[in-house]
Design an enzyme around this catalytic site. Structure first.
Site, PDB file in Angstrom:
ATOM      1  N   ASP A  32       9.172  -1.145   0.958  1.00 28.00           N
ATOM      2  CA  ASP A  32       8.882   0.252   0.623  1.00 28.00           C
ATOM      3  C   ASP A  32       9.793   0.645  -0.539  1.00 28.00           C
ATOM      4  O   ASP A  32      10.802  -0.005  -0.789  1.00 28.00           O
ATOM      5  CB  ASP A  32       9.147   1.170   1.822  1.00 28.00           C
ATOM      6  N   ASP A  89      -6.297   5.709   8.186  1.00 24.11           N
ATOM      7  CA  ASP A  89      -7.078   6.843   8.686  1.00 24.11           C
ATOM      8  C   ASP A  89      -8.144   7.223   7.656  1.00 24.11           C
ATOM      9  O   ASP A  89      -8.960   8.100   7.913  1.00 24.11           O
ATOM     10  CB  ASP A  89      -6.172   8.051   8.917  1.00 24.11           C
ATOM     11  N   GLU A  95       5.010  -6.335   5.677  1.00 21.87           N
ATOM     12  CA  GLU A  95       4.355  -5.026   5.849  1.00 21.87           C
ATOM     13  C   GLU A  95       4.589  -4.258   4.556  1.00 21.87           C
ATOM     14  O   GLU A  95       5.740  -4.000   4.174  1.00 21.87           O
ATOM     15  CB  GLU A  95       4.918  -4.229   7.041  1.00 21.87           C
ATOM     16  N   ASP A 148      -1.359   5.166   0.837  1.00 24.78           N
ATOM     17  CA  ASP A 148      -2.009   6.295   0.173  1.00 24.78           C
ATOM     18  C   ASP A 148      -3.403   5.822  -0.252  1.00 24.78           C
ATOM     19  O   ASP A 148      -3.526   4.807  -0.941  1.00 24.78           O
ATOM     20  CB  ASP A 148      -1.170   6.690  -1.065  1.00 24.78           C
ATOM     21  N   LYS A 186      -8.594   8.843  -6.425  1.00 22.62           N
ATOM     22  CA  LYS A 186      -9.001   8.925  -7.843  1.00 22.62           C
ATOM     23  C   LYS A 186      -8.571   7.724  -8.664  1.00 22.62           C
ATOM     24  O   LYS A 186      -9.022   7.543  -9.779  1.00 22.62           O
ATOM     25  CB  LYS A 186      -8.411  10.197  -8.459  1.00 22.62           C
TER      26      LYS A 186
HETATM   27  C1  LIG Z   1       1.779   7.194   4.175  1.00 22.28           C
HETATM   28  S1  LIG Z   1       3.264   6.294   4.206  1.00 22.28           S
HETATM   29  C2  LIG Z   1       2.998   5.130   5.522  1.00 22.28           C
HETATM   30  C3  LIG Z   1       4.276   4.583   6.088  1.00 22.28           C
HETATM   31  C4  LIG Z   1       4.112   3.628   7.269  1.00 22.28           C
HETATM   32  N1  LIG Z   1       3.335   2.468   6.892  1.00 22.28           N
HETATM   33  C5  LIG Z   1       3.468   4.332   8.426  1.00 22.28           C
HETATM   34  O1  LIG Z   1       2.295   4.074   8.704  1.00 22.28           O
HETATM   35  O2  LIG Z   1       4.152   5.126   9.080  1.00 22.28           O
HETATM   36  C6  LIG Z   1       3.099   5.269   2.753  1.00 22.28           C
HETATM   37  C7  LIG Z   1       4.386   4.543   2.410  1.00 22.28           C
HETATM   38  O3  LIG Z   1       4.110   3.676   1.330  1.00 22.28           O
HETATM   39  C8  LIG Z   1       5.197   3.744   0.408  1.00 22.28           C
HETATM   40  N2  LIG Z   1       4.633   3.385  -0.917  1.00 22.28           N
HETATM   41  C9  LIG Z   1       3.564   3.951  -1.515  1.00 22.28           C
HETATM   42  N3  LIG Z   1       3.318   3.349  -2.694  1.00 22.28           N
HETATM   43  C10 LIG Z   1       4.272   2.386  -2.845  1.00 22.28           C
HETATM   44  C11 LIG Z   1       4.539   1.425  -3.859  1.00 22.28           C
HETATM   45  N4  LIG Z   1       3.785   1.334  -4.941  1.00 22.28           N
HETATM   46  N5  LIG Z   1       5.587   0.592  -3.684  1.00 22.28           N
HETATM   47  C12 LIG Z   1       6.357   0.685  -2.573  1.00 22.28           C
HETATM   48  N6  LIG Z   1       6.146   1.578  -1.564  1.00 22.28           N
HETATM   49  C13 LIG Z   1       5.104   2.405  -1.698  1.00 22.28           C
HETATM   50  C14 LIG Z   1       5.703   5.158   0.485  1.00 22.28           C
HETATM   51  O4  LIG Z   1       7.053   5.253   0.077  1.00 22.28           O
HETATM   52  C15 LIG Z   1       5.513   5.468   1.982  1.00 22.28           C
HETATM   53  O5  LIG Z   1       6.682   5.195   2.735  1.00 22.28           O
END
Ligand SMILES: C[S@@+](CC[C@H](N)C(=O)[O-])C[C@H]1O[C@@H](n2cnc3c(N)ncnc32)[C@H](O)[C@@H]1O
Length: 233
Positions: A76, A159, A51, A125, A129
């Protein structure tokens, strides 16, 4: 930095199911467990499922409890979030789970060719952009190809309708990928409440649902052996 966060970082160091290599240890270098996760960590020969951006790891844990004959690794960059998942796994004695704290950009250092059978990308995320930063952009898919099994499955729950549509286009434009499922509103499309896709929710999914946002889903298979060079990044 909050005291709570510092305490969590300290506790993380003692968790046997959490791996936190420094940047220098894995930048352009193989992590020692690369190619050995099932043997050395899980001590079985079950498939590995990742994941990406697992946050607090609830989804990884729920999937692991549901699929005992698969091994799950949540990845993460945020240590304070991973603390929650790793601690719960230890408390509940869920053995088929591990967590890695790293940037997904370095993921090739962790897994060998054919080592992973499935990937879940949950509420990343959408990077409206910066296409290159999207976890389903050709650049990232090419990274995953280095360690996926032939015909591996990738799932995307988001979403973000633009990210859903973008990913679908990437999948449809490349003949090495096959779209298996596409749903633009998984809670509004008549699924049974027992369907694991809606029965198991991530932390962010719960938040977005409470805001009344539709949750989308894509499932596609990806062939190894051919890069996504034909697509423009
Ligand atoms: C919006 S949160 C979603 C967390 C989880 N999947 C959920 O749905 O509850 C996005 C997660 O991706 C991690 N993340 C974003 N870009 C990352 C990267 N390049 N490498 C590792 N983690 C990343 C962030 O730290 C964050 O915990």
């Amino acid at each position: 930095m909050g005291k709570n966060k510092l305490q969590r970082f300290q506790e993380n160091k003692g968790f046997k199911n959490l791996y936190e290599p420094s940047f220098q240890e894995v930048y352009r270098k193989d992590y020692p467990l690369k190619g050995h996760w099932t043997q050395k960590v899980f001590k079985n020969n079950h498939p590995i499922v990742l994941e990406l951006g697992c946050g607090k790891g609830e989804y990884t844990l729920a999937l692991a409890e549901h699929h005992k004959r698969k091994n799950f690794i949540g990845i993460d960059i945020k240590g304070a979030r991973l603390w929650r998942g790793a601690k719960t796994a230890l408390e509940k004695k869920i053995e088929n789970v591990a967590f890695i704290r790293t940037r997904i950009e370095l993921i090739e250092s962790f897994f060998a060719a054919g080592e992973v059978s499935e990937i879940w990308i949950t509420f990343p995320d959408p990077q409206p952009k910066k296409e290159k930063k999207r976890l389903t952009s050709p650049g990232f898919l090419n990274r995953y190809l280095t360690f996926l099994q032939p015909d591996a499955i990738i799932h995307l729950k988001t979403d973000s309708r633009p990210l859903h549509d973008y990913t679908r286009q990437v999948v449809e434009e490349w003949e090495g990928m096959q779209l298996l499922e596409a749903d633009t509103d998984i809670y509004g499309s008549g699924r049974q409440s027992t369907d694991p896709l809606i029965a198991v929710r991530t932390f962010y999914e719960e938040m977005f649902l409470a805001e009344g946002k539709p949750i989308t889903y894509l499932k596609f298979s990806i062939k190894t052996g051919q890069g996504i060079a034909t697509l423009q990044e």
